[in-house]
Design a protein around this motif. Structure first.
Motif, short mmCIF file in Angstrom:
data_model
loop_
_atom_site.label_atom_id
_atom_site.label_comp_id
_atom_site.label_asym_id
_atom_site.label_seq_id
_atom_site.Cartn_x
_atom_site.Cartn_y
_atom_site.Cartn_z
N SER A 157 0.83 -1.14 -0.02
CA SER A 157 -0.02 -0.03 -0.01
C SER A 157 0.93 1.20 0.08
O SER A 157 1.25 1.58 1.18
CB SER A 157 -0.97 0.01 1.28
N SER A 158 1.23 1.83 -1.06
CA SER A 158 2.32 2.56 -1.35
C SER A 158 1.77 3.93 -1.80
O SER A 158 1.00 4.29 -2.71
CB SER A 158 3.35 2.13 -2.35
N ALA A 159 2.42 4.91 -1.43
CA ALA A 159 2.31 6.37 -1.95
C ALA A 159 3.02 6.47 -2.97
O ALA A 159 2.51 7.46 -3.91
CB ALA A 159 2.80 7.32 -0.87
N LEU A 160 3.70 5.57 -3.68
CA LEU A 160 4.38 5.89 -4.97
C LEU A 160 3.43 5.60 -6.17
O LEU A 160 3.83 5.62 -7.19
CB LEU A 160 5.71 4.95 -5.17
N TYR A 161 2.31 5.11 -5.75
CA TYR A 161 1.12 4.98 -6.91
C TYR A 161 0.62 6.02 -7.44
O TYR A 161 -0.32 6.31 -8.23
CB TYR A 161 0.01 4.03 -6.68
N GLY A 162 0.73 7.30 -6.62
CA GLY A 162 0.21 8.58 -6.82
C GLY A 162 0.02 9.08 -8.42
O GLY A 162 -0.93 9.29 -8.76
N PRO A 163 1.25 9.07 -9.18
CA PRO A 163 1.05 9.53 -10.54
C PRO A 163 0.11 8.55 -11.45
O PRO A 163 -0.38 8.89 -12.24
CB PRO A 163 2.47 9.38 -10.97
N PHE A 164 0.19 7.41 -10.85
CA PHE A 164 -0.58 6.31 -11.83
C PHE A 164 -2.03 6.75 -11.58
O PHE A 164 -2.90 6.28 -12.68
CB PHE A 164 -0.26 5.00 -11.24
N ARG A 165 -2.38 7.38 -10.55
CA ARG A 165 -3.82 7.67 -10.57
C ARG A 165 -4.38 8.75 -11.72
O ARG A 165 -5.36 8.82 -12.13
CB ARG A 165 -4.38 8.19 -9.37
N GLU A 166 -3.39 9.65 -11.86
CA GLU A 166 -3.73 10.44 -12.99
C GLU A 166 -3.54 9.69 -14.52
O GLU A 166 -4.36 9.84 -15.08
CB GLU A 166 -2.67 11.60 -13.05
N ALA A 167 -2.23 8.85 -14.50
CA ALA A 167 -2.19 8.36 -15.60
C ALA A 167 -3.58 7.35 -16.08
O ALA A 167 -3.78 7.33 -17.17
CB ALA A 167 -1.00 7.21 -15.75
N ALA A 168 -4.15 6.48 -15.19
CA ALA A 168 -5.14 5.64 -15.28
C ALA A 168 -6.33 5.95 -14.99
O ALA A 168 -7.52 5.31 -15.03
CB ALA A 168 -4.49 4.36 -14.88
N GLY A 169 -6.33 7.26 -14.35
CA GLY A 169 -7.88 7.91 -13.99
C GLY A 169 -8.34 6.94 -12.93
O GLY A 169 -9.55 6.38 -13.04
N SER A 170 -7.79 6.34 -12.01
CA SER A 170 -8.41 5.23 -11.25
C SER A 170 -8.27 5.91 -9.67
O SER A 170 -7.85 5.01 -8.67
CB SER A 170 -7.44 4.04 -11.31
N GLY A 171 -8.32 6.99 -9.35
CA GLY A 171 -8.49 7.40 -7.83
C GLY A 171 -9.62 6.85 -7.35
O GLY A 171 -10.66 6.66 -7.90
#
Ligand code: PBG
Ligand code: ZN
Length: 333
Positions: free
Chosen positions: A206-220
């Motif tokens: 459970s990592s803070a490093l997935y942050g940019p992926f949420r923009e990339a994949a629109g998965s927040g």
């Protein structure tokens, strides 16, 4: 005359390291293009590639552009891609995730048609397809709204089978549900896809490093967090056990994610005996890019060092947004 006995010098001085010609012969590991997997984002709603602000140099691609991107990577020597979809429609049940005409299903068919040799891996998860942004079906639990494990398993089976039908070589379930690998293996076999491999995101923190992926994949996600189904960063025994369990359930390839901060876990998971992939995630990519853009780090050296160290720790495969870039450098080397 004073005779200095040579034994006062250490006998095993590291002379080898001083010869630039000999260094390459003694290198313990080298990065190769076969180690690398390129993640790609396919967006059903766009007609031209769209930059991902939080990941400079990365794009969302339209469905009709994805085969060309795969062909370019193939020319550079990259032999595997990992596809993520951004669908037009999101709903609580993630129905567009297993639609035969869904974004990933179309993308897989196009890549396989254009570049048949490319190993196509698909991310099997629901977080890009649910309106609440969680990785499966949510409902009331005794701790409030949260992911429902067993109902979500059935959803993952449907998604994986639809990807296999489209031509995926490897499915990569990424939501860390309990019993997921066993469930997928049975479902795939029963549907006639016993040759499709399972690369499980077996140890996913459970990592803070997935942050940019949420923009990339629109998965927040719209409520809660993922800590009930991802591992807390301090737990290494749990992390290793999770991979061991997926191995026991029939996974073909294990995964540790993120990579760079978890090399101790990676080297332990490698002892299980199955091939291990390490996922250098969006935040790892963006940290290097941002520092390089500011002139604070040398980009190429930092990227190559990060990947070399991930391989040294035991990764057989590295999923990295740097794959295309690095392939070019390996040619020069
Ligand atoms: C979907 C998924 C995520 C990533 C890969 N698959 C997001 C998450 O688990 O929150 C992250 C990849 C990255 O950050 O590059 N479950
Ligand atoms: Zn997810």
């Amino acid at each position: 005359m004073v005779v200095v006995h040579t034994s006062i010098f250490p006998k095993r001085r590291m002379r080898r390291a001083r010869s630039r010609n000999i260094q390459p012969l003694l290198r313990e590991i080298s990065l190769t293009k076969n180690d690398l997997i390129a993640p790609l984002f396919v967006d059903e709603m766009i007609t031209a590639q769209k930059p991902i602000d939080a990941m400079p140099g990365q794009f969302r691609y339209p469905i009709n552009g994805i085969a060309g991107v795969a062909a370019d990577l193939w020319k550079k020597g990259i032999r595997a891609v990992l596809l993520f979809g951004i669908p037009k429609v999101k709903d609580p049940e993630a129905t567009s995730a297993y639609d035969p005409e869904g974004v990933v299903q179309q993308a897989v068919r196009r890549v396989k048609a254009e570049v048949p040799g490319m190993v196509v891996i698909t991310d099997v998860c629901a977080c890009e397809y649910t309106d609440h942004g969680h990785c499966g079906i949510v409902g009331k639990t005794r701790n409030g709204m949260d992911l429902l494990n067993d109902v979500s398993l059935l959803l993952m089976d449907k998604i994986a089978i639809s990807h296999a039908k489209a031509g995926a070589d490897i499915v990569a379930p990424s939501c860390m549900l309990d019993g997921m690998v066993a469930s997928l293996r049975t479902a795939l076999d029963d549907a006639g896809f016993d040759e499709v491999l399972i690369m499980s995101y077996s140890t996913k923190f459970s990592s803070a490093l997935y942050g940019p992926f949420r923009e990339a994949a629109g998965s927040g996600y719209s409520f809660g967090d993922r800590s009930t189904y991802q591992i807390t960063p301090g737990n290494s025994r749990e992390a290793i056990l999770e991979s061991q369990m997926d191995a026991d359930e029939g996974a073909d390839i294990l995964m540790v994610k993120p990579a760079g901060l978890y090399l101790d876990v990676l080297s332990e998971v490698a002892t299980i005996g199955l091939p291990v992939a390490a996922y250098q995630v969006s935040g790892e990519y963006s940290m290097i890019k941002a520092a390089a853009q500011n002139g604070w780090l040398k980009e190429k050296e930092t990227i190559l060092e990060s990947l070399t160290c991930i391989k040294r720790a035991g990764a057989d495969l590295i999923i990295t947004y740097f794959a295309g870039e690095v392939a070019g450098w390996l040619d020069e080397a």
